[in-house]
Design an enzyme around this catalytic site. Structure first.
Site, mmCIF file in Angstrom:
data_model
loop_
_atom_site.group_PDB
_atom_site.id
_atom_site.type_symbol
_atom_site.label_atom_id
_atom_site.label_comp_id
_atom_site.label_asym_id
_atom_site.label_seq_id
_atom_site.Cartn_x
_atom_site.Cartn_y
_atom_site.Cartn_z
ATOM 1 N N GLY A 1 47.725 30.663 30.488
ATOM 2 C CA GLY A 1 47.336 31.059 29.140
ATOM 3 C C GLY A 1 46.657 32.414 29.161
ATOM 4 O O GLY A 1 46.871 33.220 30.083
ATOM 5 N N SER A 2 45.818 32.642 28.168
ATOM 6 C CA SER A 2 45.216 33.956 28.030
ATOM 7 C C SER A 2 44.183 34.205 29.125
ATOM 8 O O SER A 2 43.620 33.268 29.695
ATOM 9 C CB SER A 2 44.544 34.079 26.666
ATOM 10 N N CYS B 1 54.324 36.415 29.352
ATOM 11 C CA CYS B 1 53.408 37.045 30.323
ATOM 12 C C CYS B 1 54.154 38.128 31.069
ATOM 13 O O CYS B 1 53.565 39.070 31.581
ATOM 14 C CB CYS B 1 52.901 36.074 31.371
ATOM 15 N N GLU C 1 46.555 43.843 27.266
ATOM 16 C CA GLU C 1 47.705 43.016 26.907
ATOM 17 C C GLU C 1 47.713 42.785 25.400
ATOM 18 O O GLU C 1 46.782 42.202 24.849
ATOM 19 C CB GLU C 1 47.647 41.675 27.640
ATOM 20 N N LYS D 1 47.496 18.786 28.581
ATOM 21 C CA LYS D 1 46.889 19.310 27.346
ATOM 22 C C LYS D 1 47.654 20.577 26.940
ATOM 23 O O LYS D 1 47.469 21.635 27.530
ATOM 24 C CB LYS D 1 45.400 19.575 27.624
ATOM 25 N N GLU E 1 47.200 31.209 35.762
ATOM 26 C CA GLU E 1 48.299 32.147 35.529
ATOM 27 C C GLU E 1 48.019 32.779 34.170
ATOM 28 O O GLU E 1 48.042 32.081 33.166
ATOM 29 C CB GLU E 1 49.603 31.332 35.522
ATOM 30 N N GLY F 1 41.451 31.612 30.590
ATOM 31 C CA GLY F 1 41.523 31.360 32.030
ATOM 32 C C GLY F 1 40.196 31.641 32.720
ATOM 33 O O GLY F 1 39.785 30.928 33.642
HETATM 34 C C1 UN1 Z 1 55.673 33.364 30.951
HETATM 35 O O1 UN1 Z 1 55.816 34.173 30.063
HETATM 36 O O2 UN1 Z 1 54.535 32.940 31.243
HETATM 37 O O3 UN1 Z 1 60.545 35.230 33.739
HETATM 38 C C2 UN1 Z 1 56.777 32.732 31.704
HETATM 39 C C3 UN1 Z 1 60.400 34.866 32.570
HETATM 40 C C4 UN1 Z 1 60.488 33.382 32.286
HETATM 41 C C5 UN1 Z 1 59.136 32.757 32.429
HETATM 42 C C6 UN1 Z 1 58.065 33.457 31.655
HETATM 43 N N1 UN1 Z 1 61.425 32.770 33.181
HETATM 44 O O4 UN1 Z 1 60.212 35.640 31.659
#
Ligand code: UN1
Length: 494
Positions: free
Chosen positions: A225-226, A281, A382, A172, A247, A230
């Protein structure tokens, strides 16, 4: 271009016939319409995955690996086409779109090879004429719920790991990048993946996600995701006692010490804070700088950041693309008022960009905030956009303290010429990833990826660590003594 669900090896519309539009965030143009699924579609996808599971599980892992190698080869062939679609549907500049697809290629090859490597361990038994060993087993149907910011790479992390271990998948994707999800799944189809092994369901997170998590045949939910979503996934999964890997957010910092190569630090900060318009992230949203070099670093940063060119990521002249949608733009903009309220100074940027064609998309000016205190909201929350907060500190100890003092714990970096500073930081920083003399982004697929505290729930993707998410350990004891041997009891006779 496929714009439907993929269930049991067929491209099908949502049962209700409903659709929704996916748009280019740089131009506002509609890319295509895709299936707006509901509970009924989810059920069909999960049932297909459950039916396909026994046969897929029974296929030798090296054979599953061969299929994934074919997926990797097709990704290489389609890299340019897919990368352009990444830029069109998600907005990141083309070089980064290519990076997104390359990361999926790397992960697919890495996991394909796992088909011949997937090791358990064999150790001596405490009893004679007895073997003791452990192997990985699959779990069943797994749900992969993925974000829009790495629309090819992150799905590949979950899907290829799940598949090589013998699980079947219902995927999804985020509602902002469904066309990419379909293009990615079409590659698995072309590679010859059996029907039902990978299924795609597009539609609203709430309804589709909840139905997936609540379905009794779904044994594991892997979510990126956010933090807000999560949290919801975690609560829903707990109601059903389901395994869940999460994550989520980050508030990553780059520490710049007084002995750092400042020009290199500027490169690292600009790349980590404004690459992908700050929507990783792992993006650096805090710069923690030693007071002895704050003035010089800030001047260099302002000079660089104010020259970054916003635009459509397909154009060579663009440094920074749009943010994902209008809601994101509004949220990022609202933090300017928050920053002001907390006494921070907008050094450059600080608002929505509307010049020329930019008003057609969702563009935010690359923004640097100065004079930010460690507990200010812009230093703690964030923002997920092109905004970085500069925080001045007196010492390495204070820098590490400030670095660790947020509810997230994904990535950190330190720029320093001192090996003592570097090793102290590596030891005392409490995030899941630490870089020395590089920015906070750029994780490689064959190492663990994930964070501490509120970033996740203790799991790691990437590397060997991801295998622990998508498998169960099975321990095997084989007694060939021909008599009853009791562990922990029959200790005397040996
Ligand atoms: C993410 O933003 O969830 O290290 C992943 C990094 C990328 C992966 C980011 N290889 O910024």
């Amino acid at each position: 271009m496929h714009n439907q669900n993929y269930i049991d090896g067929k491209w099908v519309a949502a049962r209700s016939g409903a659709t929704f539009k996916t748009i280019n965030p740089a131009t506002g143009e509609v890319i295509t319409e895709v299936a707006r699924s509901s509970v009924e579609d989810v059920n069909r996808a999960v049932e297909a995955a459950a039916r396909a599971y026994p046969k897929w599980r029974a296929m030798p892992a090296p054979k599953r690996g061969e299929l994934l190698f074919r997926v990797g080869e097709l990704l290489v062939q389609r890299k340019e086409e897919l990368s352009r679609l990444v830029t069109r549907e998600m907005g990141k500049v083309l070089a980064e779109g290519r990076g997104d697809v390359q990361e999926a290629i790397d992960m697919t090859y890495y996991m394909a090879a796992e088909g011949r490597r997937m090791s358990g361990y064999t150790v001596p038994s405490e009893l004679p004429n007895k073997y003791a060993m452990s192997i990985r087993d699959s779990i069943g149907v797994v749900a992969a719920i993925t974000p829009w910011n790495f629309p090819v790479a992150i799905p590949s992390w979950k899907i290829t790991a799940a598949l090589i271990l013998g699980n079947t998948v219902v995927y999804k994707p985020a509602s902002d990048t469904p066309a990419l999800a379909a293009a990615f799944v079409a590659i698995f189809e072309e590679a010859g993946l059996p029907a039902g092994v990978l299924n795609l369901i597009t539609g609203p997170g709430g309804e589709v996600g909840d139905a997936l998590i609540g379905h009794s045949e779904v044994k594991l939910v892997s979510f990126t995701g956010s933090t807000e979503a999560g949290h919801h996934v975690s609560i829903r999964a707990a109601e059903h006692l389901k395994r869940v890997s999460l994550e989520m957010g980050g508030k990553n910092a780059i520490i710049v010490m007084d002995d750092a190569d400042l020009d290199l630090a500027v490169e690292g900060i600009v790349w980590s804070a404004f690459g992908t318009s700050g929507q990783r992230c792992t993006a650096a949203s805090r710069v923690i700088v030693h007071k002895a070099v704050n003035k010089e670093l800030t001047e260099k940063l302002v000079a660089r950041v104010s020259k970054l060119r916003l635009g459509d990521g397909l154009k060579d002249s663009t440094d920074v693309g749009p943010v994902i949608n209008e809601a994101a733009l509004t949220k990022i903009n609202s933090y300017m008022e928050v920053a002001h309220h907390d006494g921070a100074e907008i050094l450059t940027g600080g608002g929505i960009a509307t010049d020329g064609d930019l008003h057609k998309g969702f563009f935010f000016k690359p923004t640097l905030l100065g004079g930010v205190t460690r507990n200010a909201r812009v230093a703690q929350e964030e923002i997920f956009g092109p905004v970085a907060a500069i925080i001045e500190v007196d010492s390495l100890q204070e820098a590490i303290d400030v670095n660790n003092d947020t509810k997230f714990g994904l990535s950190s970096s330190i720029f320093t010429a001192s090996v003592n500073n570097a090793f102290t930081a590596m030891r005392d920083i409490t995030t899941g990833i630490v870089y020395v003399n590089a920015g906070t982004i750029g994780a490689e697929v064959h190492l663990p990826f994930g964070g501490t505290r509120g970033t996740g729930n203790g799991h790691r993707e990437g590397g060997q660590a991801v295998l622990d998410i998508f498998s169960e350990w099975k321990t095997l004891y084989v007694d060939f003594s021909g008599k009853l041997q009791r562990a922990q009891i029959d200790t005397e006779e040996i």
